[in-house]
Design a protein around this motif. Structure first.
Motif, PDB file in Angstrom:
ATOM      1  N   ILE A 115     -37.284  45.587  12.580  1.00  0.00           N
ATOM      2  CA  ILE A 115     -37.556  44.429  11.719  1.00  0.00           C
ATOM      3  C   ILE A 115     -38.400  43.402  12.462  1.00  0.00           C
ATOM      4  O   ILE A 115     -39.373  42.865  11.910  1.00  0.00           O
ATOM      5  CB  ILE A 115     -36.237  43.816  11.210  1.00  0.00           C
ATOM      6  N   ILE A 116     -38.072  43.120  13.707  1.00  0.00           N
ATOM      7  CA  ILE A 116     -38.862  42.160  14.479  1.00  0.00           C
ATOM      8  C   ILE A 116     -40.276  42.682  14.676  1.00  0.00           C
ATOM      9  O   ILE A 116     -41.260  41.943  14.552  1.00  0.00           O
ATOM     10  CB  ILE A 116     -38.191  41.862  15.831  1.00  0.00           C
ATOM     11  N   ALA A 117     -40.404  43.970  14.957  1.00  0.00           N
ATOM     12  CA  ALA A 117     -41.731  44.550  15.180  1.00  0.00           C
ATOM     13  C   ALA A 117     -42.607  44.480  13.937  1.00  0.00           C
ATOM     14  O   ALA A 117     -43.784  44.078  14.003  1.00  0.00           O
ATOM     15  CB  ALA A 117     -41.599  46.003  15.645  1.00  0.00           C
ATOM     16  N   ILE A 118     -42.055  44.877  12.802  1.00  0.00           N
ATOM     17  CA  ILE A 118     -42.862  44.980  11.579  1.00  0.00           C
ATOM     18  C   ILE A 118     -43.032  43.624  10.902  1.00  0.00           C
ATOM     19  O   ILE A 118     -44.129  43.271  10.458  1.00  0.00           O
ATOM     20  CB  ILE A 118     -42.234  46.002  10.621  1.00  0.00           C
ATOM     21  N   ASN A 119     -41.971  42.841  10.834  1.00  0.00           N
ATOM     22  CA  ASN A 119     -42.017  41.585  10.082  1.00  0.00           C
ATOM     23  C   ASN A 119     -42.641  40.443  10.869  1.00  0.00           C
ATOM     24  O   ASN A 119     -43.161  39.503  10.267  1.00  0.00           O
ATOM     25  CB  ASN A 119     -40.604  41.174   9.654  1.00  0.00           C
ATOM     26  N   LEU A 120     -42.562  40.489  12.191  1.00  0.00           N
ATOM     27  CA  LEU A 120     -43.056  39.375  13.008  1.00  0.00           C
ATOM     28  C   LEU A 120     -44.152  39.782  13.977  1.00  0.00           C
ATOM     29  O   LEU A 120     -45.254  39.235  13.932  1.00  0.00           O
ATOM     30  CB  LEU A 120     -41.892  38.741  13.780  1.00  0.00           C
ATOM     31  N   THR A 121     -43.884  40.744  14.837  1.00  0.00           N
ATOM     32  CA  THR A 121     -44.845  41.058  15.894  1.00  0.00           C
ATOM     33  C   THR A 121     -46.155  41.593  15.322  1.00  0.00           C
ATOM     34  O   THR A 121     -47.232  41.311  15.872  1.00  0.00           O
ATOM     35  CB  THR A 121     -44.232  42.060  16.890  1.00  0.00           C
ATOM     36  N   SER A 122     -46.100  42.324  14.219  1.00  0.00           N
ATOM     37  CA  SER A 122     -47.341  42.821  13.612  1.00  0.00           C
ATOM     38  C   SER A 122     -48.229  41.687  13.125  1.00  0.00           C
ATOM     39  O   SER A 122     -49.460  41.811  13.092  1.00  0.00           O
ATOM     40  CB  SER A 122     -47.030  43.771  12.456  1.00  0.00           C
ATOM     41  N   VAL A 123     -47.618  40.572  12.740  1.00  0.00           N
ATOM     42  CA  VAL A 123     -48.392  39.397  12.310  1.00  0.00           C
ATOM     43  C   VAL A 123     -49.239  38.890  13.476  1.00  0.00           C
ATOM     44  O   VAL A 123     -50.418  38.545  13.312  1.00  0.00           O
ATOM     45  CB  VAL A 123     -47.452  38.294  11.782  1.00  0.00           C
ATOM     46  N   HIS A 149     -36.363  32.758   3.390  1.00  0.00           N
ATOM     47  CA  HIS A 149     -35.560  32.987   4.589  1.00  0.00           C
ATOM     48  C   HIS A 149     -36.317  32.621   5.872  1.00  0.00           C
ATOM     49  O   HIS A 149     -35.756  32.737   6.967  1.00  0.00           O
ATOM     50  CB  HIS A 149     -35.092  34.439   4.644  1.00  0.00           C
ATOM     51  N   GLY A 150     -37.550  32.199   5.741  1.00  0.00           N
ATOM     52  CA  GLY A 150     -38.244  31.607   6.872  1.00  0.00           C
ATOM     53  C   GLY A 150     -37.902  30.141   7.039  1.00  0.00           C
ATOM     54  O   GLY A 150     -38.280  29.512   8.033  1.00  0.00           O
ATOM     55  N   LEU A 151     -37.175  29.589   6.066  1.00  0.00           N
ATOM     56  CA  LEU A 151     -36.815  28.169   6.076  1.00  0.00           C
ATOM     57  C   LEU A 151     -35.308  27.947   6.058  1.00  0.00           C
ATOM     58  O   LEU A 151     -34.825  26.939   6.576  1.00  0.00           O
ATOM     59  CB  LEU A 151     -37.450  27.476   4.865  1.00  0.00           C
ATOM     60  N   VAL A 152     -34.582  28.848   5.431  1.00  0.00           N
ATOM     61  CA  VAL A 152     -33.122  28.751   5.360  1.00  0.00           C
ATOM     62  C   VAL A 152     -32.537  30.128   5.664  1.00  0.00           C
ATOM     63  O   VAL A 152     -33.244  31.125   5.660  1.00  0.00           O
ATOM     64  CB  VAL A 152     -32.649  28.273   3.969  1.00  0.00           C
ATOM     65  N   ALA A 153     -31.242  30.154   5.901  1.00  0.00           N
ATOM     66  CA  ALA A 153     -30.589  31.406   6.282  1.00  0.00           C
ATOM     67  C   ALA A 153     -29.645  31.914   5.207  1.00  0.00           C
ATOM     68  O   ALA A 153     -29.237  31.175   4.306  1.00  0.00           O
ATOM     69  CB  ALA A 153     -29.822  31.216   7.586  1.00  0.00           C
ATOM     70  N   SER A 154     -29.302  33.184   5.327  1.00  0.00           N
ATOM     71  CA  SER A 154     -28.246  33.811   4.544  1.00  0.00           C
ATOM     72  C   SER A 154     -27.455  34.716   5.483  1.00  0.00           C
ATOM     73  O   SER A 154     -28.002  35.203   6.474  1.00  0.00           O
ATOM     74  CB  SER A 154     -28.827  34.657   3.403  1.00  0.00           C
ATOM     75  N   PRO A 155     -26.204  34.960   5.189  1.00  0.00           N
ATOM     76  CA  PRO A 155     -25.433  35.853   6.053  1.00  0.00           C
ATOM     77  C   PRO A 155     -25.895  37.301   5.945  1.00  0.00           C
ATOM     78  O   PRO A 155     -26.501  37.700   4.948  1.00  0.00           O
ATOM     79  CB  PRO A 155     -24.002  35.702   5.522  1.00  0.00           C
ATOM     80  N   PHE A 156     -25.628  38.060   6.974  1.00  0.00           N
ATOM     81  CA  PHE A 156     -25.879  39.504   7.051  1.00  0.00           C
ATOM     82  C   PHE A 156     -27.369  39.859   7.165  1.00  0.00           C
ATOM     83  O   PHE A 156     -27.736  41.009   7.049  1.00  0.00           O
ATOM     84  CB  PHE A 156     -25.264  40.247   5.853  1.00  0.00           C
ATOM     85  N   LYS A 157     -28.232  38.861   7.395  1.00  0.00           N
ATOM     86  CA  LYS A 157     -29.678  39.120   7.466  1.00  0.00           C
ATOM     87  C   LYS A 157     -30.269  38.517   8.739  1.00  0.00           C
ATOM     88  O   LYS A 157     -31.373  37.960   8.723  1.00  0.00           O
ATOM     89  CB  LYS A 157     -30.388  38.546   6.236  1.00  0.00           C
ATOM     90  N   SER A 158     -29.554  38.631   9.840  1.00  0.00           N
ATOM     91  CA  SER A 158     -29.962  37.929  11.056  1.00  0.00           C
ATOM     92  C   SER A 158     -31.358  38.307  11.522  1.00  0.00           C
ATOM     93  O   SER A 158     -32.154  37.434  11.896  1.00  0.00           O
ATOM     94  CB  SER A 158     -28.946  38.185  12.176  1.00  0.00           C
ATOM     95  N   LYS A 164     -38.638  35.955   9.912  1.00  0.00           N
ATOM     96  CA  LYS A 164     -39.379  35.113   8.975  1.00  0.00           C
ATOM     97  C   LYS A 164     -39.479  33.668   9.467  1.00  0.00           C
ATOM     98  O   LYS A 164     -40.493  32.999   9.232  1.00  0.00           O
ATOM     99  CB  LYS A 164     -38.736  35.183   7.588  1.00  0.00           C
ATOM    100  N   HIS A 165     -38.449  33.164  10.144  1.00  0.00           N
ATOM    101  CA  HIS A 165     -38.596  31.861  10.799  1.00  0.00           C
ATOM    102  C   HIS A 165     -39.719  31.929  11.830  1.00  0.00           C
ATOM    103  O   HIS A 165     -40.499  30.975  11.982  1.00  0.00           O
ATOM    104  CB  HIS A 165     -37.283  31.463  11.478  1.00  0.00           C
ATOM    105  N   GLY A 166     -39.805  33.049  12.534  1.00  0.00           N
ATOM    106  CA  GLY A 166     -40.876  33.232  13.503  1.00  0.00           C
ATOM    107  C   GLY A 166     -42.248  33.246  12.865  1.00  0.00           C
ATOM    108  O   GLY A 166     -43.210  32.701  13.421  1.00  0.00           O
ATOM    109  N   VAL A 167     -42.375  33.868  11.697  1.00  0.00           N
ATOM    110  CA  VAL A 167     -43.656  33.907  10.986  1.00  0.00           C
ATOM    111  C   VAL A 167     -44.110  32.492  10.622  1.00  0.00           C
ATOM    112  O   VAL A 167     -45.284  32.140  10.777  1.00  0.00           O
ATOM    113  CB  VAL A 167     -43.552  34.787   9.724  1.00  0.00           C
ATOM    114  N   VAL A 168     -43.176  31.663  10.148  1.00  0.00           N
ATOM    115  CA  VAL A 168     -43.530  30.287   9.803  1.00  0.00           C
ATOM    116  C   VAL A 168     -43.979  29.532  11.051  1.00  0.00           C
ATOM    117  O   VAL A 168     -45.010  28.835  11.046  1.00  0.00           O
ATOM    118  CB  VAL A 168     -42.339  29.576   9.129  1.00  0.00           C
TER     119      VAL A 168
END
Length: 265
Positions: A115-123, A149-158, A164-168
């Motif tokens: 998830i970190i690789a595809i959602n953030l590092t690829s950016v 979810h780049g601005l607020v959180a939800s459980p079970f989606k760490s 997404k916070h990183g993307v912002v």
């Protein structure tokens, strides 16, 4: 047909665009006369059918590149393909993303890494490859599809929330670096769109919470959106077209919400 956004002849790369949000954003750009490169996984025959359909319906050049968003060298080749085939790259839309739902203490490390690789590092890798082309042209638009979810959180989606916070944050930092060079970098933060990814989340949330899927939609998913309706593809496309046009030239380093009021509270 008039081109109100004056994008005709430009070139765009849209990651994660063989389905869902990315595909609809690619189609919106193509309808404005933008040559596009699709990217993503899926059934090869379906991808080719969609590529051919978009090209036939819009009259622009539509290519496909199968870059794996976990491989920096393939991401670099995706951007290089735009330079080689179109002679330019005006628009980069970083949209590729995956999801996994689980408590932190049960979260598989390999899922976190993916998830970190595809959602953030690829950016980072795609933007790093694209900026030299945009700097040389004196103009460019980078739009990163983050999430509410780049601005607020939800459980079970760490992992997803962290990415997404990183993307912002990345969007803001990159925007400051190129603010004087005719290049804008912005993030779009959608609420829930009924994509295949969200459909999977509904099933995963039902399992994690021990409730029925229809209750997940009503009590979990749309519970956070005061509008009580899913965000539409057209609503996201409208914001994208503004941001990549000259009208959006004064907007950079921003995180725009399209979330039915989710983050207003």
């Amino acid at each position: 047909m008039p081109q109100p956004y004056n994008l005709e002849g430009q070139a765009a790369v849209i990651t994660g665009s063989t389905s869902g949000i990315g595909q609809h954003l690619a189609e919106a750009l193509a309808k404005q006369g933008v040559n596009v490169i699709l990217n993503g996984f899926g059934d090869a025959a379906q991808i080719e059918a969609d590529r051919a359909r978009i090209a036939a319906e819009t009259g622009v050049k539509v290519l496909y590149h199968g870059a794996d968003m976990t491989r920096p060298e393939e991401i670099a080749d995706l951007v290089e393909t735009a330079r080689r085939e179109f002679g330019r790259l005006d628009i980069l839309v970083n949209n590729a993303g995956i999801q996994h739902v689980a408590p932190v203490d049960e979260f598989p490390p390999e899922k976190w890494d993916a998830i970190i690789a595809i959602n953030l590092t690829s950016v980072f890798h795609a933007t790093r490859a694209a900026l030299p082309l945009m700097k040389a042209a004196g103009r460019g638009r980078v739009v990163n599809i983050a999430s509410a979810h780049g601005l607020v959180a939800s459980p079970f989606k760490s992992a997803y929330v962290a990415a997404k916070h990183g993307v912002v944050g990345f969007s803001k930092s990159a925007a400051l670096e190129v603010a004087k060079q005719g290049i804008t970098v912005n993030a779009i933060c959608p609420g829930y769109v009924k994509t295949a990814l969200v459909e999977a989340q509904i099933a995963d949330q039902a399992k994690a919470r021990g409730i029925a899927e229809d209750r997940v939609v009503e009590d979990v998913i749309l519970a956070v959106q005061p509008s009580k309706s899913f965000i539409t593809y057209d609503q996201l496309s409208g914001l994208l077209l503004y941001l990549v046009s000259d009208m959006g030239g004064g907007t950079t380093g921003a995180a725009y919400t399209v979330d039915g009021g989710w983050t207003a509270a």
